[in-house]
Scaffold this motif. Structure first.
Motif, mmCIF file in Angstrom:
data_model
loop_
_atom_site.group_PDB
_atom_site.id
_atom_site.type_symbol
_atom_site.label_atom_id
_atom_site.label_comp_id
_atom_site.label_asym_id
_atom_site.label_seq_id
_atom_site.Cartn_x
_atom_site.Cartn_y
_atom_site.Cartn_z
ATOM 1 N N MET A 147 6.315 -4.472 7.088
ATOM 2 C CA MET A 147 5.290 -4.758 6.070
ATOM 3 C C MET A 147 4.045 -3.902 6.250
ATOM 4 O O MET A 147 3.491 -3.812 7.346
ATOM 5 C CB MET A 147 4.857 -6.232 6.132
ATOM 6 N N ARG A 148 3.619 -3.282 5.164
ATOM 7 C CA ARG A 148 2.298 -2.624 5.121
ATOM 8 C C ARG A 148 1.438 -3.370 4.118
ATOM 9 O O ARG A 148 1.911 -3.725 3.025
ATOM 10 C CB ARG A 148 2.422 -1.160 4.709
ATOM 11 N N HIS A 149 0.170 -3.595 4.501
ATOM 12 C CA HIS A 149 -0.714 -4.392 3.632
ATOM 13 C C HIS A 149 -2.153 -3.905 3.796
ATOM 14 O O HIS A 149 -2.556 -3.552 4.913
ATOM 15 C CB HIS A 149 -0.602 -5.875 4.025
ATOM 16 N N GLU A 197 0.873 -1.182 0.000
ATOM 17 C CA GLU A 197 0.000 0.000 0.000
ATOM 18 C C GLU A 197 0.906 1.227 0.000
ATOM 19 O O GLU A 197 2.016 1.164 0.525
ATOM 20 C CB GLU A 197 -0.788 0.046 1.319
ATOM 21 N N PRO A 198 0.415 2.370 -0.532
ATOM 22 C CA PRO A 198 1.274 3.565 -0.577
ATOM 23 C C PRO A 198 1.712 4.056 0.803
ATOM 24 O O PRO A 198 1.013 3.848 1.796
ATOM 25 C CB PRO A 198 0.375 4.623 -1.236
ATOM 26 N N SER A 199 2.868 4.685 0.821
ATOM 27 C CA SER A 199 3.396 5.271 2.058
ATOM 28 C C SER A 199 4.500 6.255 1.701
ATOM 29 O O SER A 199 5.246 6.031 0.749
ATOM 30 C CB SER A 199 3.980 4.167 2.937
ATOM 31 N N THR A 200 4.588 7.329 2.445
ATOM 32 C CA THR A 200 5.769 8.209 2.364
ATOM 33 C C THR A 200 6.554 8.088 3.672
ATOM 34 O O THR A 200 7.697 7.638 3.697
ATOM 35 C CB THR A 200 5.353 9.673 2.117
ATOM 36 N N ARG A 201 5.922 8.479 4.784
ATOM 37 C CA ARG A 201 6.620 8.542 6.064
ATOM 38 C C ARG A 201 7.083 7.181 6.583
ATOM 39 O O ARG A 201 8.229 7.011 6.989
ATOM 40 C CB ARG A 201 5.714 9.149 7.152
ATOM 41 N N THR A 202 6.173 6.217 6.598
ATOM 42 C CA THR A 202 6.515 4.972 7.285
ATOM 43 C C THR A 202 7.642 4.256 6.547
ATOM 44 O O THR A 202 8.636 3.850 7.153
ATOM 45 C CB THR A 202 5.264 4.070 7.403
ATOM 46 N N ARG A 203 7.486 4.107 5.232
ATOM 47 C CA ARG A 203 8.515 3.368 4.488
ATOM 48 C C ARG A 203 9.850 4.116 4.518
ATOM 49 O O ARG A 203 10.893 3.541 4.826
ATOM 50 C CB ARG A 203 8.081 3.140 3.037
ATOM 51 N N ASN A 259 -4.555 -1.646 12.524
ATOM 52 C CA ASN A 259 -3.529 -1.161 13.452
ATOM 53 C C ASN A 259 -2.352 -0.524 12.732
ATOM 54 O O ASN A 259 -2.069 -0.848 11.577
ATOM 55 C CB ASN A 259 -2.979 -2.343 14.268
ATOM 56 N N HIS A 260 -1.647 0.327 13.457
ATOM 57 C CA HIS A 260 -0.426 0.954 12.917
ATOM 58 C C HIS A 260 0.507 1.193 14.111
ATOM 59 O O HIS A 260 0.712 2.324 14.546
ATOM 60 C CB HIS A 260 -0.803 2.260 12.222
ATOM 61 N N PRO A 261 1.063 0.105 14.672
ATOM 62 C CA PRO A 261 1.777 0.253 15.948
ATOM 63 C C PRO A 261 3.025 1.133 15.885
ATOM 64 O O PRO A 261 3.359 1.755 16.898
ATOM 65 C CB PRO A 261 2.141 -1.192 16.325
ATOM 66 N N THR A 262 3.694 1.214 14.733
ATOM 67 C CA THR A 262 4.904 2.058 14.751
ATOM 68 C C THR A 262 4.552 3.541 14.657
ATOM 69 O O THR A 262 5.318 4.383 15.115
ATOM 70 C CB THR A 262 5.938 1.671 13.657
ATOM 71 N N GLN A 263 3.372 3.864 14.085
ATOM 72 C CA GLN A 263 2.913 5.260 14.182
ATOM 73 C C GLN A 263 2.628 5.567 15.651
ATOM 74 O O GLN A 263 2.949 6.652 16.139
ATOM 75 C CB GLN A 263 1.661 5.478 13.332
ATOM 76 N N THR A 264 2.073 4.581 16.355
ATOM 77 C CA THR A 264 1.807 4.779 17.789
ATOM 78 C C THR A 264 3.109 5.010 18.551
ATOM 79 O O THR A 264 3.162 5.845 19.458
ATOM 80 C CB THR A 264 1.057 3.562 18.360
ATOM 81 N N HIS A 295 -1.086 14.873 14.276
ATOM 82 C CA HIS A 295 -1.713 14.297 13.072
ATOM 83 C C HIS A 295 -0.699 13.283 12.538
ATOM 84 O O HIS A 295 0.475 13.616 12.398
ATOM 85 C CB HIS A 295 -1.976 15.403 12.048
ATOM 86 N N PRO A 296 -1.144 12.062 12.228
ATOM 87 C CA PRO A 296 -0.157 11.089 11.724
ATOM 88 C C PRO A 296 0.342 11.437 10.326
ATOM 89 O O PRO A 296 1.371 10.913 9.892
ATOM 90 C CB PRO A 296 -0.949 9.776 11.731
ATOM 91 N N LEU A 297 -0.411 12.296 9.618
ATOM 92 C CA LEU A 297 -0.118 12.657 8.233
ATOM 93 C C LEU A 297 -0.235 11.406 7.337
ATOM 94 O O LEU A 297 -0.084 10.302 7.844
ATOM 95 C CB LEU A 297 1.239 13.328 8.086
ATOM 96 N N PRO A 298 -0.520 11.461 6.054
ATOM 97 C CA PRO A 298 -0.638 12.703 5.294
ATOM 98 C C PRO A 298 -1.895 13.495 5.645
ATOM 99 O O PRO A 298 -2.918 12.925 5.964
ATOM 100 C CB PRO A 298 -0.720 12.195 3.843
ATOM 101 N N ARG A 299 -1.730 14.821 5.524
ATOM 102 C CA ARG A 299 -2.872 15.711 5.713
ATOM 103 C C ARG A 299 -3.484 15.970 4.338
ATOM 104 O O ARG A 299 -2.765 16.063 3.347
ATOM 105 C CB ARG A 299 -2.354 16.996 6.356
#
Ligand code: CP
Length: 306
Positions: free
Chosen positions: A100-102, A47-53, A128-133, A262-266
Protein backbone atom coordinates in the motif's frame (compact mmCIF):
# COMPACT_ATOMS: atom_id res chain seq x y z
CA UNK A 1 0.49 -11.13 11.47
CA UNK A 2 3.92 -9.86 10.36
CA UNK A 3 3.91 -6.73 8.16
CA UNK A 4 6.57 -4.24 7.05
CA UNK A 5 5.62 -0.69 8.00
CA UNK A 6 8.95 0.71 9.21
CA UNK A 7 12.43 -0.54 8.31
CA UNK A 8 13.06 -1.09 12.06
CA UNK A 9 10.34 -3.78 12.01
CA UNK A 10 13.15 -6.05 10.77
CA UNK A 11 16.30 -6.86 12.70
CA UNK A 12 19.68 -6.45 11.00
CA UNK A 13 19.86 -10.28 10.87
CA UNK A 14 16.55 -10.31 8.98
CA UNK A 15 17.81 -7.62 6.58
CA UNK A 16 20.92 -9.75 5.96
CA UNK A 17 18.67 -12.74 5.31
CA UNK A 18 16.55 -10.74 2.80
CA UNK A 19 19.70 -9.54 1.01
CA UNK A 20 21.02 -13.11 0.86
CA UNK A 21 17.71 -14.32 -0.60
CA UNK A 22 17.67 -11.48 -3.16
CA UNK A 23 21.23 -12.36 -4.21
CA UNK A 24 20.22 -16.01 -4.57
CA UNK A 25 17.19 -14.99 -6.69
CA UNK A 26 19.55 -12.97 -8.94
CA UNK A 27 21.82 -16.03 -9.35
CA UNK A 28 19.09 -18.70 -9.59
CA UNK A 29 15.81 -17.16 -10.83
CA UNK A 30 14.36 -20.49 -12.00
CA UNK A 31 14.46 -21.84 -8.45
CA UNK A 32 11.90 -19.22 -7.42
CA UNK A 33 9.59 -19.18 -10.44
CA UNK A 34 6.74 -21.12 -8.79
CA UNK A 35 7.27 -20.24 -5.13
CA UNK A 36 4.08 -18.13 -4.99
CA UNK A 37 1.89 -20.21 -7.29
CA UNK A 38 -1.74 -19.66 -6.28
CA UNK A 39 -0.95 -16.56 -4.19
CA UNK A 40 -2.24 -13.04 -4.90
CA UNK A 41 -0.62 -9.67 -4.23
CA UNK A 42 -2.92 -6.63 -3.98
CA UNK A 43 -1.26 -3.31 -4.88
CA UNK A 44 -3.31 -0.49 -3.32
CA UNK A 45 -1.79 2.75 -4.58
CA UNK A 46 -3.54 5.93 -3.47
CA UNK A 47 -0.59 7.97 -4.85
CA UNK A 48 1.27 7.80 -8.19
CA UNK A 49 4.11 5.34 -8.66
CA UNK A 50 6.07 3.72 -11.47
CA UNK A 51 8.89 1.74 -9.83
CA UNK A 52 7.36 0.62 -6.57
CA UNK A 53 4.02 -0.59 -7.90
CA UNK A 54 5.36 -2.19 -11.06
CA UNK A 55 8.35 -3.78 -9.33
CA UNK A 56 6.00 -5.31 -6.75
CA UNK A 57 3.83 -6.62 -9.58
CA UNK A 58 6.83 -7.91 -11.56
CA UNK A 59 8.17 -9.50 -8.35
CA UNK A 60 4.94 -11.41 -7.70
CA UNK A 61 4.62 -12.50 -11.35
CA UNK A 62 8.22 -13.76 -11.36
CA UNK A 63 7.41 -15.79 -8.24
CA UNK A 64 4.54 -17.46 -10.13
CA UNK A 65 1.78 -15.56 -8.31
CA UNK A 66 -0.89 -13.12 -9.51
CA UNK A 67 -1.63 -9.45 -8.90
CA UNK A 68 -4.72 -7.28 -8.50
CA UNK A 69 -5.25 -3.73 -7.30
CA UNK A 70 -5.65 -0.10 -8.20
CA UNK A 71 -3.19 2.65 -9.07
CA UNK A 72 -5.13 5.75 -8.00
CA UNK A 73 -7.47 6.58 -5.14
CA UNK A 74 -10.18 7.80 -7.52
CA UNK A 75 -10.67 4.36 -9.00
CA UNK A 76 -11.27 2.82 -5.56
CA UNK A 77 -14.10 3.28 -3.05
CA UNK A 78 -11.87 5.68 -1.12
CA UNK A 79 -13.37 8.23 -3.52
CA UNK A 80 -16.76 7.44 -1.92
CA UNK A 81 -15.36 7.90 1.58
CA UNK A 82 -14.37 4.34 2.50
CA UNK A 83 -11.82 4.20 5.33
CA UNK A 84 -8.36 2.64 5.07
CA UNK A 85 -9.41 0.17 7.80
CA UNK A 86 -12.45 -1.04 5.82
CA UNK A 87 -10.39 -1.21 2.62
CA UNK A 88 -7.82 -3.41 4.40
CA UNK A 89 -10.52 -5.73 5.79
CA UNK A 90 -12.08 -5.99 2.32
CA UNK A 91 -8.84 -6.75 0.47
CA UNK A 92 -8.02 -9.42 3.08
CA UNK A 93 -10.96 -11.37 1.58
CA UNK A 94 -9.43 -11.30 -1.92
CA UNK A 95 -5.62 -11.43 -1.62
CA UNK A 96 -2.78 -12.99 0.38
CA UNK A 97 -0.61 -9.90 0.82
CA UNK A 98 -1.00 -6.11 0.37
CA UNK A 99 1.45 -3.44 -0.81
CA UNK A 100 0.00 0.00 0.00
CA UNK A 101 1.09 3.53 -0.88
CA UNK A 102 -0.86 6.40 0.67
CA UNK A 103 -0.38 10.18 0.98
CA UNK A 104 -1.28 10.09 4.69
CA UNK A 105 1.49 9.21 7.10
CA UNK A 106 0.50 6.14 9.10
CA UNK A 107 -2.15 4.86 6.66
CA UNK A 108 -0.31 1.55 5.98
CA UNK A 109 -0.02 1.03 9.75
CA UNK A 110 -3.80 1.44 10.09
CA UNK A 111 -4.20 -1.05 7.23
CA UNK A 112 -1.90 -3.54 8.98
CA UNK A 113 -3.88 -3.20 12.21
CA UNK A 114 -7.09 -4.09 10.38
CA UNK A 115 -5.99 -6.60 7.73
CA UNK A 116 -5.77 -10.34 8.32
CA UNK A 117 -2.93 -10.62 5.76
CA UNK A 118 0.57 -9.03 5.70
CA UNK A 119 0.72 -5.34 4.72
CA UNK A 120 3.77 -3.71 3.18
CA UNK A 121 4.24 0.06 3.42
CA UNK A 122 5.03 1.16 -0.15
CA UNK A 123 5.44 4.81 0.95
CA UNK A 124 3.34 6.90 3.37
CA UNK A 125 3.37 10.65 2.82
CA UNK A 126 6.68 12.27 3.72
CA UNK A 127 7.25 9.64 6.41
CA UNK A 128 8.76 6.29 5.36
CA UNK A 129 9.47 4.12 2.34
CA UNK A 130 10.96 0.91 3.76
CA UNK A 131 10.97 -1.13 0.55
CA UNK A 132 12.95 1.59 -1.24
CA UNK A 133 15.36 1.25 1.68
CA UNK A 134 15.57 -2.50 1.05
CA UNK A 135 16.44 -1.75 -2.60
CA UNK A 136 19.02 0.81 -1.43
CA UNK A 137 20.56 -1.63 1.07
CA UNK A 138 20.83 -4.37 -1.55
CA UNK A 139 22.51 -1.89 -3.91
CA UNK A 140 24.97 -0.67 -1.25
CA UNK A 141 25.72 -4.26 -0.27
CA UNK A 142 26.40 -5.28 -3.87
CA UNK A 143 28.45 -2.17 -4.68
CA UNK A 144 30.37 -1.77 -1.40
CA UNK A 145 30.36 -5.31 -0.01
CA UNK A 146 28.73 -4.25 3.28
CA UNK A 147 27.50 -1.30 5.31
CA UNK A 148 30.20 -0.47 7.83
CA UNK A 149 32.57 2.53 7.68
CA UNK A 150 30.80 4.45 4.93
CA UNK A 151 30.44 8.21 4.55
CA UNK A 152 27.02 8.78 3.06
CA UNK A 153 25.89 12.13 1.65
CA UNK A 154 22.17 12.83 1.31
CA UNK A 155 21.45 15.72 -1.04
CA UNK A 156 18.28 17.64 -1.95
CA UNK A 157 14.91 17.54 -0.25
CA UNK A 158 15.78 16.00 3.09
CA UNK A 159 12.62 17.38 4.70
CA UNK A 160 9.99 15.58 2.64
CA UNK A 161 12.18 12.81 1.18
CA UNK A 162 10.79 9.72 2.90
CA UNK A 163 13.42 7.47 1.29
CA UNK A 164 16.10 9.51 3.08
CA UNK A 165 14.40 9.13 6.46
CA UNK A 166 14.09 5.36 6.04
CA UNK A 167 17.66 4.85 4.77
CA UNK A 168 19.22 6.96 7.55
CA UNK A 169 17.23 4.89 10.04
CA UNK A 170 18.49 1.63 8.52
CA UNK A 171 22.14 2.74 8.29
CA UNK A 172 22.16 4.00 11.88
CA UNK A 173 22.40 0.37 13.03
CA UNK A 174 25.79 -0.20 11.37
CA UNK A 175 29.32 0.62 12.58
CA UNK A 176 31.37 3.59 11.44
CA UNK A 177 28.66 5.39 9.46
CA UNK A 178 29.20 9.12 8.84
CA UNK A 179 26.33 11.20 7.45
CA UNK A 180 26.61 14.41 5.44
CA UNK A 181 23.33 16.29 5.00
CA UNK A 182 23.30 18.59 1.96
CA UNK A 183 20.18 20.71 1.49
CA UNK A 184 18.82 24.24 1.32
CA UNK A 185 17.90 25.58 4.76
CA UNK A 186 14.17 25.17 4.00
CA UNK A 187 14.58 21.48 3.18
CA UNK A 188 16.74 20.29 6.08
CA UNK A 189 16.31 16.86 7.62
CA UNK A 190 13.44 16.98 10.19
CA UNK A 191 14.68 17.41 13.74
CA UNK A 192 12.93 14.19 14.85
CA UNK A 193 15.18 12.18 12.48
CA UNK A 194 18.27 14.05 13.68
CA UNK A 195 17.43 13.63 17.36
CA UNK A 196 15.76 10.21 17.44
CA UNK A 197 17.99 8.48 14.90
CA UNK A 198 21.33 10.21 14.34
CA UNK A 199 21.96 11.66 17.80
CA UNK A 200 20.43 8.76 19.71
CA UNK A 201 22.73 6.32 17.87
CA UNK A 202 25.79 8.59 18.11
CA UNK A 203 26.10 8.83 14.33
CA UNK A 204 28.44 11.70 13.41
CA UNK A 205 26.77 14.09 10.97
CA UNK A 206 27.23 17.52 9.50
CA UNK A 207 24.91 19.83 7.57
CA UNK A 208 25.88 21.98 4.60
CA UNK A 209 24.29 23.75 1.66
CA UNK A 210 27.37 23.19 -0.56
CA UNK A 211 27.45 19.89 -2.45
CA UNK A 212 30.77 20.39 -4.28
CA UNK A 213 32.77 21.07 -1.11
CA UNK A 214 31.84 17.70 0.41
CA UNK A 215 31.78 15.43 -2.67
CA UNK A 216 35.45 14.31 -2.22
CA UNK A 217 34.62 12.81 1.23
CA UNK A 218 31.74 10.64 0.11
CA UNK A 219 31.52 6.88 -0.47
CA UNK A 220 27.85 7.21 -1.37
CA UNK A 221 26.01 10.23 -2.75
CA UNK A 222 22.24 9.81 -2.39
CA UNK A 223 20.53 12.45 -4.56
CA UNK A 224 16.82 13.22 -4.17
CA UNK A 225 14.25 15.24 -6.05
CA UNK A 226 12.46 18.21 -4.48
CA UNK A 227 9.02 16.78 -3.66
CA UNK A 228 6.64 19.15 -5.46
CA UNK A 229 3.53 17.30 -4.22
CA UNK A 230 4.36 18.03 -0.56
CA UNK A 231 4.78 21.83 -0.92
CA UNK A 232 2.07 24.17 0.28
CA UNK A 233 2.84 26.75 -2.37
CA UNK A 234 4.19 26.55 -5.92
CA UNK A 235 6.43 29.61 -5.52
CA UNK A 236 8.57 27.90 -2.87
CA UNK A 237 8.83 24.79 -5.03
CA UNK A 238 9.93 26.80 -8.08
CA UNK A 239 12.55 28.65 -6.02
CA UNK A 240 14.03 25.45 -4.57
CA UNK A 241 13.58 22.84 -7.28
CA UNK A 242 16.97 23.32 -8.96
CA UNK A 243 19.01 23.82 -5.79
CA UNK A 244 21.27 20.93 -6.81
CA UNK A 245 21.99 19.60 -10.29
CA UNK A 246 24.69 16.91 -10.40
CA UNK A 247 26.75 17.26 -13.57
CA UNK A 248 29.92 15.42 -14.71
CA UNK A 249 32.17 18.42 -13.92
CA UNK A 250 31.01 18.37 -10.27
CA UNK A 251 32.28 14.79 -9.96
CA UNK A 252 35.88 15.53 -10.91
CA UNK A 253 37.10 15.46 -7.29
CA UNK A 254 34.85 12.57 -6.22
CA UNK A 255 36.21 9.16 -5.20
CA UNK A 256 36.81 6.72 -8.05
CA UNK A 257 34.49 4.23 -6.35
CA UNK A 258 31.78 6.70 -5.34
CA UNK A 259 28.33 5.14 -5.60
CA UNK A 260 25.78 7.67 -6.93
CA UNK A 261 22.27 6.72 -5.89
CA UNK A 262 18.79 8.20 -6.39
CA UNK A 263 15.46 6.53 -5.57
CA UNK A 264 13.99 8.05 -8.76
CA UNK A 265 11.95 9.55 -10.33
CA UNK A 266 14.54 12.11 -11.30
CA UNK A 267 13.42 15.55 -12.44
CA UNK A 268 16.48 17.74 -12.97
CA UNK A 269 18.81 16.92 -10.10
CA UNK A 270 21.08 14.51 -11.98
CA UNK A 271 22.07 15.46 -15.52
CA UNK A 272 21.51 12.59 -17.99
CA UNK A 273 25.21 13.00 -18.89
CA UNK A 274 26.01 11.39 -15.50
CA UNK A 275 24.18 8.19 -16.53
CA UNK A 276 27.23 6.98 -18.49
CA UNK A 277 29.54 7.40 -15.50
CA UNK A 278 30.35 3.93 -14.08
CA UNK A 279 29.65 5.34 -10.61
CA UNK A 280 25.96 5.95 -11.48
CA UNK A 281 24.03 3.25 -9.61
CA UNK A 282 20.44 4.51 -9.77
CA UNK A 283 19.20 2.17 -12.47
CA UNK A 284 20.86 -0.72 -10.63
CA UNK A 285 18.71 0.36 -7.64
CA UNK A 286 15.61 0.02 -9.83
CA UNK A 287 16.46 -3.56 -10.78
CA UNK A 288 17.55 -4.47 -7.26
CA UNK A 289 14.17 -3.19 -6.07
CA UNK A 290 12.40 -6.00 -7.88
CA UNK A 291 14.67 -8.72 -6.47
CA UNK A 292 14.49 -7.53 -2.87
CA UNK A 293 10.68 -7.21 -3.12
CA UNK A 294 10.60 -10.84 -4.30
CA UNK A 295 12.58 -11.78 -1.19
CA UNK A 296 10.24 -9.71 1.00
CA UNK A 297 7.05 -11.24 -0.42
CA UNK A 298 8.50 -14.73 0.16
CA UNK A 299 9.44 -13.90 3.75
CA UNK A 300 6.10 -12.39 4.74
CA UNK A 301 4.03 -15.12 3.07
CA UNK A 302 6.18 -17.78 4.76
CA UNK A 303 5.65 -16.14 8.17
CA UNK A 304 1.90 -15.79 7.54
CA UNK A 305 1.67 -19.61 7.26
CA UNK A 306 2.96 -20.08 10.83
N1 CP B 1 11.34 5.27 -5.85
C1 CP B 1 10.01 5.27 -5.94
O1 CP B 1 9.29 5.14 -4.94
O2 CP B 1 9.54 5.44 -7.22
P1 CP B 1 8.01 5.49 -7.61
O3 CP B 1 7.40 6.71 -6.98
O4 CP B 1 7.99 5.53 -9.12
O5 CP B 1 7.36 4.24 -7.07
Amino acid sequence: MRSLIDILDFTTAELDELIATANDIIENPAKYSEKCKGKKLATLFFEPSTRTRLSFEAAMLELGGSVLGFSEANSSSAAKGESVADTAKTISCYADIIAMRHPKEGAPLVAAQNASIPVINAGDGGHNHPTQTLADLLTINREKGGFNNLTVGFCGDLKFGRTVHSLITALSRYEGINVVLISPDELKLPSYVKKDILEKNNIPYKQTTDLESVIPELDILYMTRVQRERFFNEEDYLRLKDSYVLEPKKLKNAKKDLCIMHPLPRVNEISVAVDDDPRACYFKQVLNGKFIRMALILKLLEEAKR
